[in-house]
Design an enzyme around this catalytic site. Structure first.
Site, PDB file in Angstrom:
ATOM      1  N   LYS A 172       1.113   4.214  -2.851  1.00  0.00           N
ATOM      2  CA  LYS A 172       0.788   5.613  -2.557  1.00  0.00           C
ATOM      3  C   LYS A 172       1.999   6.526  -2.787  1.00  0.00           C
ATOM      4  O   LYS A 172       1.844   7.694  -3.155  1.00  0.00           O
ATOM      5  CB  LYS A 172       0.267   5.740  -1.118  1.00  0.00           C
ATOM      6  CG  LYS A 172      -1.064   5.007  -0.884  1.00  0.00           C
ATOM      7  CD  LYS A 172      -2.172   5.554  -1.759  1.00  0.00           C
ATOM      8  CE  LYS A 172      -3.530   4.970  -1.440  1.00  0.00           C
ATOM      9  NZ  LYS A 172      -4.595   5.531  -2.289  1.00  0.00           N
ATOM     10  N   TYR A 221       0.841  -1.212   0.000  1.00  0.00           N
ATOM     11  CA  TYR A 221       0.000   0.000   0.000  1.00  0.00           C
ATOM     12  C   TYR A 221       0.876   1.263   0.000  1.00  0.00           C
ATOM     13  O   TYR A 221       0.649   2.197  -0.790  1.00  0.00           O
ATOM     14  CB  TYR A 221      -0.905  -0.046   1.236  1.00  0.00           C
ATOM     15  CG  TYR A 221      -1.892   1.088   1.361  1.00  0.00           C
ATOM     16  CD1 TYR A 221      -3.055   1.111   0.599  1.00  0.00           C
ATOM     17  CD2 TYR A 221      -1.683   2.125   2.275  1.00  0.00           C
ATOM     18  CE1 TYR A 221      -3.977   2.147   0.735  1.00  0.00           C
ATOM     19  CE2 TYR A 221      -2.594   3.158   2.419  1.00  0.00           C
ATOM     20  CZ  TYR A 221      -3.740   3.161   1.644  1.00  0.00           C
ATOM     21  OH  TYR A 221      -4.651   4.192   1.786  1.00  0.00           O
TER      22      TYR A 221
HETATM   23  P1  NAP Z   1     -13.409   2.954   0.793  1.00  0.00           P
HETATM   24  O1  NAP Z   1     -14.724   3.457   1.243  1.00  0.00           O
HETATM   25  O2  NAP Z   1     -13.110   1.500   0.866  1.00  0.00           O
HETATM   26  O3  NAP Z   1     -13.165   3.482  -0.692  1.00  0.00           O
HETATM   27  C1  NAP Z   1     -12.418   2.818  -1.660  1.00  0.00           C
HETATM   28  C2  NAP Z   1     -13.220   2.878  -2.952  1.00  0.00           C
HETATM   29  O4  NAP Z   1     -12.462   2.322  -4.032  1.00  0.00           O
HETATM   30  C3  NAP Z   1     -14.510   2.042  -2.855  1.00  0.00           C
HETATM   31  O5  NAP Z   1     -15.584   2.808  -3.360  1.00  0.00           O
HETATM   32  C4  NAP Z   1     -14.229   0.838  -3.740  1.00  0.00           C
HETATM   33  O6  NAP Z   1     -15.388   0.292  -4.334  1.00  0.00           O
HETATM   34  C5  NAP Z   1     -13.310   1.477  -4.778  1.00  0.00           C
HETATM   35  N1  NAP Z   1     -12.512   0.470  -5.480  1.00  0.00           N
HETATM   36  C6  NAP Z   1     -11.780  -0.534  -4.954  1.00  0.00           C
HETATM   37  N2  NAP Z   1     -11.218  -1.268  -5.938  1.00  0.00           N
HETATM   38  C7  NAP Z   1     -11.602  -0.706  -7.106  1.00  0.00           C
HETATM   39  C8  NAP Z   1     -11.346  -1.000  -8.464  1.00  0.00           C
HETATM   40  N3  NAP Z   1     -10.552  -2.040  -8.829  1.00  0.00           N
HETATM   41  N4  NAP Z   1     -11.916  -0.222  -9.417  1.00  0.00           N
HETATM   42  C9  NAP Z   1     -12.691   0.828  -9.079  1.00  0.00           C
HETATM   43  N5  NAP Z   1     -12.967   1.169  -7.810  1.00  0.00           N
HETATM   44  C10 NAP Z   1     -12.422   0.407  -6.834  1.00  0.00           C
HETATM   45  O7  NAP Z   1     -12.236   3.664   1.622  1.00  0.00           O
HETATM   46  P2  NAP Z   1     -11.798   5.196   1.736  1.00  0.00           P
HETATM   47  O8  NAP Z   1     -11.172   5.302   3.063  1.00  0.00           O
HETATM   48  O9  NAP Z   1     -12.893   6.117   1.359  1.00  0.00           O
HETATM   49  O10 NAP Z   1     -10.622   5.278   0.650  1.00  0.00           O
HETATM   50  C11 NAP Z   1     -10.640   6.152  -0.445  1.00  0.00           C
HETATM   51  C12 NAP Z   1      -9.211   6.464  -0.859  1.00  0.00           C
HETATM   52  O11 NAP Z   1      -8.562   7.186   0.187  1.00  0.00           O
HETATM   53  C13 NAP Z   1      -8.352   5.216  -1.121  1.00  0.00           C
HETATM   54  O12 NAP Z   1      -7.510   5.442  -2.237  1.00  0.00           O
HETATM   55  C14 NAP Z   1      -7.530   5.110   0.146  1.00  0.00           C
HETATM   56  O13 NAP Z   1      -6.310   4.441  -0.076  1.00  0.00           O
HETATM   57  C15 NAP Z   1      -7.319   6.572   0.482  1.00  0.00           C
HETATM   58  N6  NAP Z   1      -6.960   6.828   1.874  1.00  0.00           N
HETATM   59  C16 NAP Z   1      -7.823   6.517   2.884  1.00  0.00           C
HETATM   60  C17 NAP Z   1      -7.443   6.780   4.201  1.00  0.00           C
HETATM   61  C18 NAP Z   1      -8.337   6.497   5.373  1.00  0.00           C
HETATM   62  O14 NAP Z   1      -7.881   6.675   6.510  1.00  0.00           O
HETATM   63  N7  NAP Z   1      -9.574   6.082   5.185  1.00  0.00           N
HETATM   64  C19 NAP Z   1      -6.181   7.345   4.463  1.00  0.00           C
HETATM   65  C20 NAP Z   1      -5.340   7.632   3.401  1.00  0.00           C
HETATM   66  C21 NAP Z   1      -5.737   7.381   2.108  1.00  0.00           C
HETATM   67  P3  NAP Z   1     -16.014  -1.103  -3.730  1.00  0.00           P
HETATM   68  O15 NAP Z   1     -15.967  -0.948  -2.224  1.00  0.00           O
HETATM   69  O16 NAP Z   1     -17.382  -1.151  -4.265  1.00  0.00           O
HETATM   70  O17 NAP Z   1     -15.095  -2.179  -4.220  1.00  0.00           O
END
Ligand code: NAP
Length: 245
Positions: free
Chosen positions: A159, A155
């Protein structure tokens, strides 16, 4: 119809908040959804909420790790809305584990979605933006892309890779009026972090200077800033409550 934003991973969490944040700014929204079940579970509701703000919004299904699938996604969105002005790469997955036991499959999966997925959409959107002579791209990275993290070699590598991609695209396309920036969130309360063990959550919380997790809306605010500001490019905006100072 113009002033359109395509957001991948927009059916949940941070992506959903970004879709709403940009809708509030008057952008028509293409809600990028992983699958038809992502549309059912969240995408449709996100599009409805955007429409209530007075803009057009529709769901578009694509697996971002699929190069030709992304070509089709971009074509569909551009045909429907007449162009794409903003691209936000927010789709992401985690497959955590210690490096000494990490499977090749876990490594490839995370790199293919988080890093290659952003390449795939940028690759197909940029010819459109170049023709339009303008656009804004924002990639959702993570603080762990800057600091590294135990159990997240795949991961963190994906990133960190996004940051190199961001800076290169910014340098290459600035003369065409296209900005490209990254947002690096810290610990944000979403389904992704809900899945973490309680002990791990407590350990992370103790490192946050502001003493609380962030919200998806606070990340969305940073994205809106980078989309609206036309003199910031190639930057990584850290939204982590002071976690990585
Ligand atoms: P999340 O709700 O799990 O969002 C991830 C999204 O990506 C989901 O809508 C998922 O859809 C979609 N996804 C996964 N695989 C995919 C694919 N192959 N093609 C198209 N869409 C896909 O989690 P989140 O926390 O909001 O994360 C959003 C972004 O922020 C991510 O890039 C994550 O790495 C980043 N981020 C999050 C955090 C945190 O603390 N939450 C911190 C730093 C960075 P499905 O669920 O329907 O598969």
């Amino acid at each position: 119809m113009h002033n359109t934003a395509l957001i991948t991973g927009a059916s949940s969490g941070i992506g959903a908040a970004i879709a709403l944040g940009l809708a509030k700014q008057g952008y028509h929204i293409a809600v990028g959804c992983h699958s038809s079940s992502s549309v059912e579970r969240g995408g449709r509701g996100v599009a409805e909420s955007c429409r209530k703000l007075g803009v057009s919004a529709e769901c578009f299904v694509a697996d971002v790790s699929d190069f030709s699938g992304c070509a089709f996604l971009v074509k569909e969105v551009a045909e429907r809305f007449g162009g794409i002005d903003v691209l936000v790469n927010c789709a992401g997955v985690t497959r955590d584990g210690p490096i000494a036991r990490m499977s090749e499959e876990y490594f490839d999966e995370v790199l293919n979605v988080n890093l290659k997925g952003a390449f795939n959409t940028i690759r197909h959107v940029t010819p459109l933006m170049m023709k339009q002579r303008g656009g804004a791209i924002v990639n959702i990275s993570s603080v762990v892309g800057l600091t590294g993290n135990r159990g997240q070699a795949n991961y963190a590598a994906s990133k960190a890779g996004l940051i190199g991609l961001t800076k290169s695209v910014a340098r290459e396309l600035g003369s065409r009026g296209i900005t490209c920036n990254a947002v690096a969130p810290g610990y944000i309360e979403t389904a992704m972090t809900d899945a973490m063990p309680e002990k791990a959550k407590e350990a992370i919380l103790s490192t946050i200077v502001l003493g609380r997790p962030g919200t998806p809306e606070e990340v969305a605010d940073a994205v809106v800033f980078l989309v609206k500001n036309r003199y910031v490019t190639g930057q990584v905006l850290v939204v982590d409550g002071g976690m990585a100072i």
